[in-house]
Design a protein around this motif. Structure first.
Motif, PDB file in Angstrom:
ATOM      1  N   LEU A 195       0.808  -1.223   0.000  1.00 40.57           N
ATOM      2  CA  LEU A 195       0.000   0.000   0.000  1.00 40.57           C
ATOM      3  C   LEU A 195       0.840   1.272   0.000  1.00 40.57           C
ATOM      4  CD1 LEU A 195      -2.715  -1.170   2.519  1.00 40.57           C
ATOM      5  CD2 LEU A 195      -2.954  -0.942   0.041  1.00 40.57           C
ATOM      6  N   GLY A 196       2.116   1.154   0.365  1.00 39.12           N
ATOM      7  CA  GLY A 196       3.011   2.312   0.351  1.00 39.12           C
ATOM      8  C   GLY A 196       2.497   3.458   1.195  1.00 39.12           C
ATOM      9  N   ASP A 197       2.525   4.657   0.618  1.00 38.43           N
ATOM     10  CA  ASP A 197       2.106   5.853   1.347  1.00 38.43           C
ATOM     11  C   ASP A 197       0.627   5.830   1.716  1.00 38.43           C
ATOM     12  OD1 ASP A 197       4.668   6.858   1.188  1.00 38.43           O
ATOM     13  OD2 ASP A 197       4.254   8.095  -0.582  1.00 38.43           O
ATOM     14  N   GLY A 198      -0.156   4.963   1.091  1.00 41.74           N
ATOM     15  CA  GLY A 198      -1.579   4.879   1.398  1.00 41.74           C
ATOM     16  C   GLY A 198      -1.909   3.986   2.580  1.00 41.74           C
ATOM     17  N   PHE A 199      -0.890   3.397   3.218  1.00 43.55           N
ATOM     18  CA  PHE A 199      -1.136   2.455   4.308  1.00 43.55           C
ATOM     19  C   PHE A 199      -1.939   3.087   5.447  1.00 43.55           C
ATOM     20  CE2 PHE A 199      -0.055   0.278   8.259  1.00 43.55           C
ATOM     21  CZ  PHE A 199      -0.288  -1.051   7.916  1.00 43.55           C
ATOM     22  N   ASP A 200      -1.476   4.230   5.958  1.00 41.21           N
ATOM     23  CA  ASP A 200      -2.154   4.854   7.091  1.00 41.21           C
ATOM     24  C   ASP A 200      -3.575   5.287   6.730  1.00 41.21           C
ATOM     25  OD1 ASP A 200       0.051   4.446   8.715  1.00 41.21           O
ATOM     26  OD2 ASP A 200       0.865   6.458   8.383  1.00 41.21           O
ATOM     27  N   ASP A 201      -3.751   5.792   5.522  1.00 44.31           N
ATOM     28  CA  ASP A 201      -5.100   6.186   5.081  1.00 44.31           C
ATOM     29  C   ASP A 201      -6.012   4.962   4.969  1.00 44.31           C
ATOM     30  OD1 ASP A 201      -4.407   8.861   4.950  1.00 44.31           O
ATOM     31  OD2 ASP A 201      -3.956   8.802   2.802  1.00 44.31           O
ATOM     32  N   THR A 202      -5.463   3.850   4.511  1.00 44.51           N
ATOM     33  CA  THR A 202      -6.247   2.620   4.403  1.00 44.51           C
ATOM     34  C   THR A 202      -6.659   2.132   5.788  1.00 44.51           C
ATOM     35  OG1 THR A 202      -5.101   2.010   2.366  1.00 44.51           O
ATOM     36  CG2 THR A 202      -6.244   0.245   3.536  1.00 44.51           C
ATOM     37  N   VAL A 203      -5.736   2.153   6.730  1.00 42.38           N
ATOM     38  CA  VAL A 203      -6.047   1.749   8.104  1.00 42.38           C
ATOM     39  C   VAL A 203      -7.148   2.639   8.672  1.00 42.38           C
ATOM     40  CG1 VAL A 203      -5.141   1.597  10.462  1.00 42.38           C
ATOM     41  CG2 VAL A 203      -3.798   0.708   8.557  1.00 42.38           C
ATOM     42  N   ALA A 204      -7.045   3.944   8.462  1.00 42.83           N
ATOM     43  CA  ALA A 204      -8.054   4.877   8.976  1.00 42.83           C
ATOM     44  C   ALA A 204      -9.410   4.623   8.327  1.00 42.83           C
ATOM     45  CB  ALA A 204      -7.604   6.321   8.743  1.00 42.83           C
ATOM     46  N   ALA A 205      -9.423   4.385   7.019  1.00 41.03           N
ATOM     47  CA  ALA A 205     -10.687   4.131   6.317  1.00 41.03           C
ATOM     48  C   ALA A 205     -11.320   2.831   6.788  1.00 41.03           C
ATOM     49  CB  ALA A 205     -10.446   4.094   4.804  1.00 41.03           C
ATOM     50  N   LEU A 206     -10.525   1.797   6.967  1.00 41.48           N
ATOM     51  CA  LEU A 206     -11.061   0.516   7.431  1.00 41.48           C
ATOM     52  C   LEU A 206     -11.569   0.615   8.864  1.00 41.48           C
ATOM     53  CD1 LEU A 206      -8.518  -1.945   5.802  1.00 41.48           C
ATOM     54  CD2 LEU A 206     -10.912  -1.559   5.155  1.00 41.48           C
ATOM     55  N   ALA A 207     -10.899   1.410   9.694  1.00 42.14           N
ATOM     56  CA  ALA A 207     -11.379   1.611  11.064  1.00 42.14           C
ATOM     57  C   ALA A 207     -12.753   2.280  11.043  1.00 42.14           C
ATOM     58  CB  ALA A 207     -10.381   2.444  11.866  1.00 42.14           C
ATOM     59  N   LYS A 208     -12.954   3.245  10.155  1.00 41.51           N
ATOM     60  CA  LYS A 208     -14.267   3.884  10.023  1.00 41.51           C
ATOM     61  C   LYS A 208     -15.307   2.867   9.566  1.00 41.51           C
ATOM     62  CE  LYS A 208     -12.982   8.620   8.898  1.00 41.51           C
ATOM     63  NZ  LYS A 208     -13.027   9.649   7.852  1.00 41.51           N
ATOM     64  N   LEU A 209     -14.953   2.069   8.566  1.00 42.32           N
ATOM     65  CA  LEU A 209     -15.895   1.077   8.048  1.00 42.32           C
ATOM     66  C   LEU A 209     -16.228   0.014   9.092  1.00 42.32           C
ATOM     67  CD1 LEU A 209     -14.545   0.613   4.419  1.00 42.32           C
ATOM     68  CD2 LEU A 209     -16.675   1.733   5.121  1.00 42.32           C
ATOM     69  N   ALA A 210     -15.254  -0.319   9.932  1.00 44.44           N
ATOM     70  CA  ALA A 210     -15.502  -1.337  10.962  1.00 44.44           C
ATOM     71  C   ALA A 210     -16.555  -0.875  11.958  1.00 44.44           C
ATOM     72  CB  ALA A 210     -14.200  -1.687  11.690  1.00 44.44           C
ATOM     73  N   GLY A 211     -16.713   0.418  12.127  1.00 42.15           N
ATOM     74  CA  GLY A 211     -17.714   0.942  13.046  1.00 42.15           C
ATOM     75  C   GLY A 211     -18.982   1.409  12.358  1.00 42.15           C
ATOM     76  N   PHE A 212     -19.102   1.149  11.058  1.00 42.90           N
ATOM     77  CA  PHE A 212     -20.247   1.635  10.283  1.00 42.90           C
ATOM     78  C   PHE A 212     -21.518   0.871  10.632  1.00 42.90           C
ATOM     79  CE2 PHE A 212     -22.970   1.243   6.498  1.00 42.90           C
ATOM     80  CZ  PHE A 212     -23.246   2.583   6.266  1.00 42.90           C
ATOM     81  N   ARG A 213     -22.574   1.609  10.851  1.00 44.25           N
ATOM     82  CA  ARG A 213     -23.904   1.026  11.059  1.00 44.25           C
ATOM     83  C   ARG A 213     -24.898   1.883  10.295  1.00 44.25           C
ATOM     84  NH1 ARG A 213     -21.440  -2.675  12.894  1.00 44.25           N
ATOM     85  NH2 ARG A 213     -21.521  -3.525  14.961  1.00 44.25           N
ATOM     86  N   THR A 214     -25.720   1.273   9.501  1.00 40.89           N
ATOM     87  CA  THR A 214     -26.775   2.006   8.812  1.00 40.89           C
ATOM     88  C   THR A 214     -27.831   2.383   9.845  1.00 40.89           C
ATOM     89  OG1 THR A 214     -26.387   0.715   6.812  1.00 40.89           O
ATOM     90  CG2 THR A 214     -28.481   1.888   6.968  1.00 40.89           C
ATOM     91  N   PRO A 215     -28.236   3.642   9.873  1.00 37.53           N
ATOM     92  CA  PRO A 215     -29.278   4.024  10.840  1.00 37.53           C
ATOM     93  C   PRO A 215     -30.568   3.245  10.582  1.00 37.53           C
ATOM     94  CG  PRO A 215     -28.309   5.960   9.774  1.00 37.53           C
ATOM     95  CD  PRO A 215     -27.780   4.743   9.068  1.00 37.53           C
ATOM     96  N   ALA A 216     -31.247   2.879  11.662  1.00 38.88           N
ATOM     97  CA  ALA A 216     -32.523   2.175  11.532  1.00 38.88           C
ATOM     98  C   ALA A 216     -33.533   3.117  10.912  1.00 38.88           C
ATOM     99  CB  ALA A 216     -32.989   1.701  12.910  1.00 38.88           C
ATOM    100  N   PRO A 217     -34.418   2.579  10.067  1.00 38.12           N
ATOM    101  CA  PRO A 217     -35.426   3.444   9.465  1.00 38.12           C
ATOM    102  C   PRO A 217     -36.350   4.009  10.532  1.00 38.12           C
ATOM    103  CG  PRO A 217     -35.700   1.151   8.754  1.00 38.12           C
ATOM    104  CD  PRO A 217     -34.502   1.207   9.641  1.00 38.12           C
ATOM    105  N   ARG A 218     -36.727   5.258  10.337  1.00 37.94           N
ATOM    106  CA  ARG A 218     -37.621   5.907  11.288  1.00 37.94           C
ATOM    107  C   ARG A 218     -39.059   5.519  10.991  1.00 37.94           C
ATOM    108  NH1 ARG A 218     -36.432  12.120  11.531  1.00 37.94           N
ATOM    109  NH2 ARG A 218     -38.632  11.950  11.986  1.00 37.94           N
ATOM    110  N   ASP A 219     -39.797   5.305  12.039  1.00 41.68           N
ATOM    111  CA  ASP A 219     -41.222   5.017  11.894  1.00 41.68           C
ATOM    112  C   ASP A 219     -41.974   6.220  12.425  1.00 41.68           C
ATOM    113  OD1 ASP A 219     -43.696   3.929  11.582  1.00 41.68           O
ATOM    114  OD2 ASP A 219     -43.534   2.537  13.275  1.00 41.68           O
ATOM    115  N   ASP A 220     -42.337   7.104  11.493  1.00 42.52           N
ATOM    116  CA  ASP A 220     -43.027   8.323  11.897  1.00 42.52           C
ATOM    117  C   ASP A 220     -44.514   8.113  12.082  1.00 42.52           C
ATOM    118  OD1 ASP A 220     -40.664   9.757  11.870  1.00 42.52           O
ATOM    119  OD2 ASP A 220     -40.859  10.304   9.766  1.00 42.52           O
ATOM    120  N   GLY A 221     -44.969   6.901  11.810  1.00 42.69           N
ATOM    121  CA  GLY A 221     -46.393   6.593  12.007  1.00 42.69           C
ATOM    122  C   GLY A 221     -47.267   7.185  10.912  1.00 42.69           C
ATOM    123  N   PRO A 222     -48.591   6.952  11.014  1.00 39.06           N
ATOM    124  CA  PRO A 222     -49.501   7.455   9.964  1.00 39.06           C
ATOM    125  C   PRO A 222     -49.718   8.941  10.039  1.00 39.06           C
ATOM    126  CG  PRO A 222     -50.684   6.067  11.566  1.00 39.06           C
ATOM    127  CD  PRO A 222     -49.239   6.120  11.948  1.00 39.06           C
TER     128      PRO A 222
END
Length: 146
Positions: A119-146
């Motif tokens: 990865l060369g110079d991109g190693f640290d950026d790759t580690v940072a990006a993967l750390a972000k992705l490891a904590g990624f969660r899609t927000p649950a859909p909101r149920d605003d009701g009728p």
């Protein structure tokens, strides 16, 4: 469109890296990367319970129970009663477990050096990006009701 292939590429890269790392870890210490992750987690968090280990590794408790049985059977982990929780057990790294982690360190260092070279110079950026992705969660859909 590269962004449409991101998930596929992440899955493919994870698979290739896991296969290679498992091969190396098995050769160096007779451990898989999953088992190695469990040993590191127990070493880094004294007093860790099986439930905590499952949460830390993102695994089901049933899978962790089987893994802990294998690791205790191999003498790498010890299980002791939790001082406060009746049904819980505390996991402890044994001397044999610590020795296994030391045996595997040179191979892990080689593996990381190879990834750094790739990865060369991109190693640290790759580690940072993967750390972000490891904590990624899609927000649950909101149920605003009728």
């Amino acid at each position: 469109m590269p962004e449409q292939r991101l998930y596929f590429l992440l899955q493919r890269a994870a698979h290739e890296l896991r296969v290679d790392a498992d091969r190396r870890c098995l050769a160096a210490a007779g451990l898989t990367t999953a088992q190695l992750g469990a040993l590191f987690a127990v070493r880094e968090t004294p007093g860790l319970t099986q439930r905590d280990l499952a949460r830390t590794l993102g695994q089901r408790e049933s899978g962790i129970t089987a893994m802990v049985q294998r690791l205790t059977g191999a003498g790498l982990l010890a299980r002791d009663r939790h001082p406060d929780q009746h049904r819980a057990v505390v996991l402890t790294l044994t001397d044999e477990g610590a020795a296994a982690l030391e045996r595997i360190r040179p191979e892990m260092d080689r593996f990381n050096a190879e990834l750094h070279a790739l990865l060369g110079d991109g190693f640290d950026d790759t580690v940072a990006a993967l750390a972000k992705l490891a904590g990624f969660r899609t927000p649950a859909p909101r149920d605003d009701g009728p």
